[in-house]
Design an enzyme around this catalytic site. Structure first.
Site, PDB file in Angstrom:
ATOM      1  N   LYS A   1       0.827  -1.217   0.000  1.00 48.21           N
ATOM      2  CA  LYS A   1       0.000   0.000   0.000  1.00 48.21           C
ATOM      3  C   LYS A   1       0.859   1.263   0.000  1.00 48.21           C
ATOM      4  O   LYS A   1       0.632   2.189  -0.776  1.00 48.21           O
ATOM      5  CB  LYS A   1      -0.931  -0.007   1.216  1.00 48.21           C
ATOM      6  CG  LYS A   1      -1.731   1.262   1.395  1.00 48.21           C
ATOM      7  CD  LYS A   1      -2.737   1.479   0.277  1.00 48.21           C
ATOM      8  CE  LYS A   1      -3.188   2.922   0.210  1.00 48.21           C
ATOM      9  NZ  LYS A   1      -4.166   3.172  -0.846  1.00 48.21           N
TER      10      LYS A   1
ATOM     11  N   CYS B   1      -3.663  10.830   1.195  1.00 50.60           N
ATOM     12  CA  CYS B   1      -2.850   9.638   0.901  1.00 50.60           C
ATOM     13  C   CYS B   1      -1.483   9.967   0.315  1.00 50.60           C
ATOM     14  O   CYS B   1      -0.463   9.736   0.952  1.00 50.60           O
ATOM     15  CB  CYS B   1      -3.628   8.729  -0.043  1.00 50.60           C
ATOM     16  SG  CYS B   1      -5.138   8.106   0.717  1.00 50.60           S
TER      17      CYS B   1
END
Ligand SMILES: NC(=O)c1ccc[n+]([C@@H]2O[C@H](COP(=O)([O-])OP(=O)(O)OC[C@H]3O[C@@H](n4cnc5c(N)ncnc54)[C@H](O)[C@@H]3O)[C@@H](O)[C@H]2O)c1
Length: 457
Positions: free
Chosen positions: A222, A276
């Site tokens: 991720k 993010c």
């Protein structure tokens, strides 16, 4: 409860689910499991958010296809309810954690929200329940932070009293439901059996690959995929700056570069934002610090050069916009100090209300420091809707000295450049997203600058 028993409950949809943190990620996840017939409890710290969700009203303002109606449906049918009370978690079989995981000014994750969740969750954790962290976390966090806090709070041992894994989300605001349904997921369990159980769970809502693995790999994948994107964008941004300097047009250059095999140059722009991309590269880097104790004393430090450099390039892009603006104003005999600047777009992403780490914030701060007067328009961000009395772009453009486009909202793609130009005091347009071509802006009579395009006046 054994994992076998939990698996059966998951297959039958008898497992009682909880989602902690009902933000951009947690809310759609909770809705999708509820839609499949699971009993879902959402735990959220903000009381106004809890009230809205229980009333079937989405707290997310941007264009989010399907979410509003899905939330209204699953709450009215009783499959999803929200609460702030952790005591309600004591009958839950599966708990998904979706709280924010920012980094501080030194780029270190404090995990304040995650730690608070774990401290509250431990004492009410049911024997044999499965805890899955969906939040993005640095490599090693499940092992170093989540496991010890849960063991301490629950008084039980991992894999005996509870099971644990990490299944990071890959969604983007604006496409939350479709991304959840159609994007593959990395499913990291603390044991292979836990990972297989998680696959059974996610199979109910995901129609793409579910790749079982260990939790460190899931954490690495991720953070690496978002660091990869940040580095790629930084490359495009650096080429944009080079084009501005040497008489090029990055949009044309990119198009032709991408004709060469195996080249996929990303889009340059006015900066990178959101919860993010600006922080996940730092989480990846932080993984190295977390792992220091694992390395032999004589082993070399991992030299991290590329990730910090990419972050610096992307963080500098709003400053580049301020420079383009100053340059364009000079060319029409105006100073930035005292000028009235209309900023178009405050969200970091098109057609979204998400302003976290928005490049517009950095730009506005800089413009104010340089004594400009700033007015902001954003069709999706409540502060700017109310601050300006929901006034239109055209109303705000009156007597402005320049318009700076920072977000590629659909509404801005339809701007009438001729009409808008006549409203400004000085017709200066800065396009930070390459939404318009030089020909369009020239034809409408603007003094303009486009990101990555050298000035040819
Ligand atoms: N936003 C995205 O597009 C996206 C995409 C992929 C992954 N992620 C990751 O998912 C995680 C969540 O991101 P998000 O964008 O949904 O964040 P968010 O801020 O929108 O949502 C987090 C929610 O958790 C709540 N919360 C905080 N502390 C709490 C507590 N102690 N108990 C209960 N609720 C609490 C907050 O009030 C908020 O509503 C982050 O780790 C992020 O990196 C986000």
């Amino acid at each position: 409860m054994t994992l076998d028993q939990l698996r059966k409950k998951i297959e039958r949809k008898d497992a009682r689910l909880a989602v902690i943190g009902l933000g951009y990620v947690g809310l759609p996840v909770a809705c999708m499991f509820a839609e499949k017939g699971f009993d879902v409890l959402g735990i959220e710290i903000l009381p106004e958010r809890v009230a809205k969700i229980n009333a079937g009203v989405s707290p997310i303002e941007g264009e989010e296809p399907g979410l509003k109606s899905l939330l209204a449906k699953v709450t009215s049918q009783g499959y999803l309810r929200a609460s702030s009370d952790y005591q309600n978690l004591n009958d839950r079989d599966v708990i998904l954690i979706d709280v924010e995981t920012p980094v501080d000014e030194n780029n270190i994750p404090g995990y304040n929200a995650l730690r608070a969740v774990l401290r509250n969750l431990g004492p009410v954790l049911q024997v044999g329940s499965l805890v899955v962290v969906e939040s993005t976390i640095a490599p090693g966090t499940i092992h170093n932070v989540v496991k010890p806090l849960l063991e301490e709070g629950s008084g039980r041992k991992l894999n005996e009293g509870f099971y644990l894994g990490n299944c990071p989300e890959r969604v983007m605001p604006g496409k939350l439901l479709v991304n959840l349904r159609t994007m593959s997921r990395v499913v990291g369990g603390m044991t292979p059996e836990t990972a297989e159980t998680m696959v059974l769970l996610y199979r109910h809502i995901v129609q793409a690959d579910l790749d079982p693995t260990d939790s460190v790999t899931a954490e690495l994948v991720k953070t690496a995929e978002n660091a990869y994107r940040d580095v790629q964008i930084a490359f495009a941004n650096e080429v944009a700056l080079i084009c501005q300097a040497v008489g090029g047009d990055v949009w044309k250059v990119r198009q032709l570069v991408n004709k060469s095999p195996f080249r996929q140059m990303h889009l340059p722009g006015a900066g990178v934002g959101g919860h993010c991309i600006p922080k996940d590269p730092w989480l990846l880097a932080y993984g190295v610090q977390q792992a220091t104790h694992l390395r032999a004393a004589d082993q070399q430090e991992v030299p991290l050069r590329l990730i910090p450099a990419a972050r610096a390039v992307n963080d500098s892009m709003p400053h580049n916009i301020a420079n383009l603006l100053q340059d364009a104003l000079h060319s029409v005999g105006r100073e930035l100090a005292g000028a009235r600047i209309l900023v178009l777009g405050y969200a970091y992403l098109e057609d979204s209300d998400d302003t976290r780490n928005s490049p517009s914030e950095a730009l506005v701060e800089r413009l104010k420091k340089m004594k400009a007067e700033v007015v902001i328009h954003d069709p999706y961000v409540p502060e700017y809707q109310s601050e300006v009395d929901r006034r239109s772009v055209e109303q705000l453009a009156r007597n402005a000295d320049a318009a700076v486009l920072m977000t590629a909202h659909s509404q801005y793609k339809k701007l009438d450049l001729n009409r808008l130009k006549n409203l400004l005091r000085t017709p200066v347009f800065i396009d930070g997203r390459g939404l318009f071509s030089a020909a369009q802006l020239k034809q409408a009579g603007w003094t303009y600058r486009i990101i990555g395009v050298s000035v040819q006046e």
